[in-house]
Design a protein around this motif. Sequence first.
Motif, PDB file in Angstrom:
ATOM      1  N   MET A   1       8.247  26.096  -7.155  1.00 16.44           N
ATOM      2  CA  MET A   1       8.911  25.587  -5.955  1.00 16.44           C
ATOM      3  C   MET A   1       8.355  26.224  -4.696  1.00 16.44           C
ATOM      4  SD  MET A   1      12.892  25.069  -7.109  1.00 16.44           S
ATOM      5  CE  MET A   1      13.098  26.721  -7.759  1.00 16.44           C
ATOM      6  N   THR A   2       7.938  27.492  -4.768  1.00 12.10           N
ATOM      7  CA  THR A   2       7.347  28.143  -3.596  1.00 12.10           C
ATOM      8  C   THR A   2       6.022  27.503  -3.215  1.00 12.10           C
ATOM      9  OG1 THR A   2       8.411  30.234  -4.218  1.00 12.10           O
ATOM     10  CG2 THR A   2       6.593  30.353  -2.654  1.00 12.10           C
ATOM     11  N   LEU A   3       5.194  27.192  -4.225  1.00 14.92           N
ATOM     12  CA  LEU A   3       3.918  26.542  -3.943  1.00 14.92           C
ATOM     13  C   LEU A   3       4.085  25.114  -3.441  1.00 14.92           C
ATOM     14  CD1 LEU A   3       1.778  27.762  -6.996  1.00 14.92           C
ATOM     15  CD2 LEU A   3       1.675  28.578  -4.638  1.00 14.92           C
ATOM     16  N   SER A   4       5.258  24.525  -3.654  1.00 18.56           N
ATOM     17  CA  SER A   4       5.501  23.142  -3.233  1.00 18.56           C
ATOM     18  C   SER A   4       6.199  23.038  -1.886  1.00 18.56           C
ATOM     19  CB  SER A   4       6.351  22.417  -4.291  1.00 18.56           C
ATOM     20  OG  SER A   4       5.759  22.497  -5.562  1.00 18.56           O
TER      21      SER A   4
ATOM     22  N   ASN B   1      -5.582  19.257   4.346  1.00 20.46           N
ATOM     23  CA  ASN B   1      -7.018  19.059   4.159  1.00 20.46           C
ATOM     24  C   ASN B   1      -7.495  19.513   2.778  1.00 20.46           C
ATOM     25  OD1 ASN B   1      -7.210  18.065   6.797  1.00 20.46           O
ATOM     26  ND2 ASN B   1      -7.562  20.118   7.650  1.00 20.46           N
ATOM     27  N   ALA B   2      -6.847  20.556   2.229  1.00 18.84           N
ATOM     28  CA  ALA B   2      -7.255  21.082   0.920  1.00 18.84           C
ATOM     29  C   ALA B   2      -6.373  20.585  -0.211  1.00 18.84           C
ATOM     30  CB  ALA B   2      -7.239  22.612   0.942  1.00 18.84           C
ATOM     31  N   ARG B   3      -5.471  19.654   0.074  1.00 15.78           N
ATOM     32  CA  ARG B   3      -4.478  19.234  -0.920  1.00 15.78           C
ATOM     33  C   ARG B   3      -5.119  18.571  -2.131  1.00 15.78           C
ATOM     34  NH1 ARG B   3      -1.103  14.638  -1.770  1.00 15.78           N
ATOM     35  NH2 ARG B   3       1.017  15.214  -2.456  1.00 15.78           N
ATOM     36  N   MET B   4      -6.122  17.756  -1.902  1.00 15.93           N
ATOM     37  CA  MET B   4      -6.750  17.033  -3.008  1.00 15.93           C
ATOM     38  C   MET B   4      -7.372  18.001  -4.017  1.00 15.93           C
ATOM     39  SD  MET B   4     -10.024  14.510  -2.876  1.00 15.93           S
ATOM     40  CE  MET B   4     -11.010  15.895  -2.321  1.00 15.93           C
ATOM     41  N   TRP B   5      -8.172  18.962  -3.533  1.00 16.81           N
ATOM     42  CA  TRP B   5      -8.829  19.901  -4.440  1.00 16.81           C
ATOM     43  C   TRP B   5      -7.850  20.926  -4.996  1.00 16.81           C
ATOM     44  CZ3 TRP B   5     -13.023  18.045  -6.153  1.00 16.81           C
ATOM     45  CH2 TRP B   5     -13.838  17.259  -5.352  1.00 16.81           C
ATOM     46  N   TRP B   6      -6.789  21.227  -4.253  1.00 21.15           N
ATOM     47  CA  TRP B   6      -5.742  22.105  -4.792  1.00 21.15           C
ATOM     48  C   TRP B   6      -5.052  21.429  -5.974  1.00 21.15           C
ATOM     49  CZ3 TRP B   6      -3.850  26.760  -5.271  1.00 21.15           C
ATOM     50  CH2 TRP B   6      -2.514  26.939  -5.616  1.00 21.15           C
ATOM     51  N   TYR B   7      -4.752  20.153  -5.850  1.00 17.44           N
ATOM     52  CA  TYR B   7      -4.183  19.376  -6.954  1.00 17.44           C
ATOM     53  C   TYR B   7      -5.100  19.432  -8.168  1.00 17.44           C
ATOM     54  CZ  TYR B   7       0.013  16.723  -5.669  1.00 17.44           C
ATOM     55  OH  TYR B   7       1.288  16.332  -5.406  1.00 17.44           O
ATOM     56  N   PHE B   8      -6.375  19.135  -7.921  1.00 18.41           N
ATOM     57  CA  PHE B   8      -7.319  19.026  -9.021  1.00 18.41           C
ATOM     58  C   PHE B   8      -7.550  20.376  -9.702  1.00 18.41           C
ATOM     59  CE2 PHE B   8     -11.735  18.990 -10.633  1.00 18.41           C
ATOM     60  CZ  PHE B   8     -11.625  17.962 -11.550  1.00 18.41           C
ATOM     61  N   GLY B   9      -7.641  21.442  -8.936  1.00 16.51           N
ATOM     62  CA  GLY B   9      -7.937  22.746  -9.519  1.00 16.51           C
ATOM     63  C   GLY B   9      -6.749  23.408 -10.179  1.00 16.51           C
ATOM     64  N   CYS B  10      -5.594  23.410  -9.481  1.00 16.75           N
ATOM     65  CA  CYS B  10      -4.428  24.149  -9.989  1.00 16.75           C
ATOM     66  C   CYS B  10      -3.615  23.334 -10.984  1.00 16.75           C
ATOM     67  CB  CYS B  10      -3.550  24.585  -8.814  1.00 16.75           C
ATOM     68  SG  CYS B  10      -2.092  25.551  -9.288  1.00 16.75           S
ATOM     69  N   TYR B  11      -3.358  22.068 -10.682  1.00 19.26           N
ATOM     70  CA  TYR B  11      -2.440  21.270 -11.485  1.00 19.26           C
ATOM     71  C   TYR B  11      -3.118  20.412 -12.541  1.00 19.26           C
ATOM     72  CZ  TYR B  11       0.883  22.628  -7.870  1.00 19.26           C
ATOM     73  OH  TYR B  11       1.654  23.350  -7.003  1.00 19.26           O
ATOM     74  N   PHE B  12      -4.449  20.433 -12.580  1.00 18.73           N
ATOM     75  CA  PHE B  12      -5.144  19.664 -13.610  1.00 18.73           C
ATOM     76  C   PHE B  12      -6.093  20.539 -14.422  1.00 18.73           C
ATOM     77  CE2 PHE B  12      -8.689  16.965 -15.041  1.00 18.73           C
ATOM     78  CZ  PHE B  12      -7.992  16.062 -15.821  1.00 18.73           C
ATOM     79  N   CYS B  13      -7.020  21.209 -13.751  1.00 21.91           N
ATOM     80  CA  CYS B  13      -8.006  22.017 -14.482  1.00 21.91           C
ATOM     81  C   CYS B  13      -7.380  23.272 -15.092  1.00 21.91           C
ATOM     82  CB  CYS B  13      -9.153  22.408 -13.545  1.00 21.91           C
ATOM     83  SG  CYS B  13     -10.128  21.007 -12.959  1.00 21.91           S
TER      84      CYS B  13
END
Length: 306
Positions: A86-89, A134-146
Amino acid sequence: WDFLILFFCLPVVIFNEITKKRLLGDMSCRIVPFMEVSSLGVTTFSLCALGIDRFHAATSPQASTRPIEQCQSIIAKLAVIWVGSMTLSVPEILLWQLAQDTSPVSGGVTEFCTMKPSSNLPESIYSLVLTYQNARMWWYFGCYFCLPILFTVSCQLVTRRIRGTEKKSECRGTKHGQCESHLNCTIIALTIIYGLCTTPENVCNIVVAYMSPDMSKQTLDLLNLINQFFLFFKCSVTPVLLLCLCRPLGQAFMDCCCCCCEGCGPDTTSSEGSADSKLKTEMSSSIFFDKPRETPPPLLALGTPC
């Protein structure tokens, strides 16, 4: 958290698609993305925690007699997972806001959520939220997928290598070895479902980031709707999969449902069935920790001394 997503976010999205009005207004535009991203974080960090638990079970010197983890330790881990997610969101609450537009077809006013930080924010917070956007797309891909996929795959490979070299002769054919294999398959199944359901969202985010000027608003709205329903599908499948693969948890859930029914009375048959199911549940291992295998108590003598 999956149930919260289904009971709160799903009706809001369906209501918006039918009426073109946003239920609860600006608050839903902020709360729904916050809950959806928090759901990804809870699943991500839970899979990482389960992978660490399976690794500890494989590397424990006496895995079959490993003591039950204390309730305080489990609650502390869950608190770290939920509070951290929740903090990261939190930036999602400051990133979205309600907007209105006139439909070219019907001429009516439609409401939709747009990703635009409010100009009323303090300058320092506004710059942070803009950087997050601006970094949301790669943050999604790196933290929540990879992260969850690579973490789970790495833990499974290391666990299999350790079991194949050190404990191959001990665990083969034993009940404990079968239990460990079953739990590992459960975690792998959860990771596969999570990866399949989050892949379209990450692909769409990358495509939209580089091809957004060439796409119409209807196409972007359709892609966003598809991504949300893949998330709803993940939230609905994950609890069912967990209840089916984790037999003690599924049995406990069925017992609770049976107790809520009117036909569940205190007769002898139901009491014996509940006692048998309780005994099976106690003898089975949980997905979160291993229960020690105790020797059964000695049989008591029946009848009189004569």
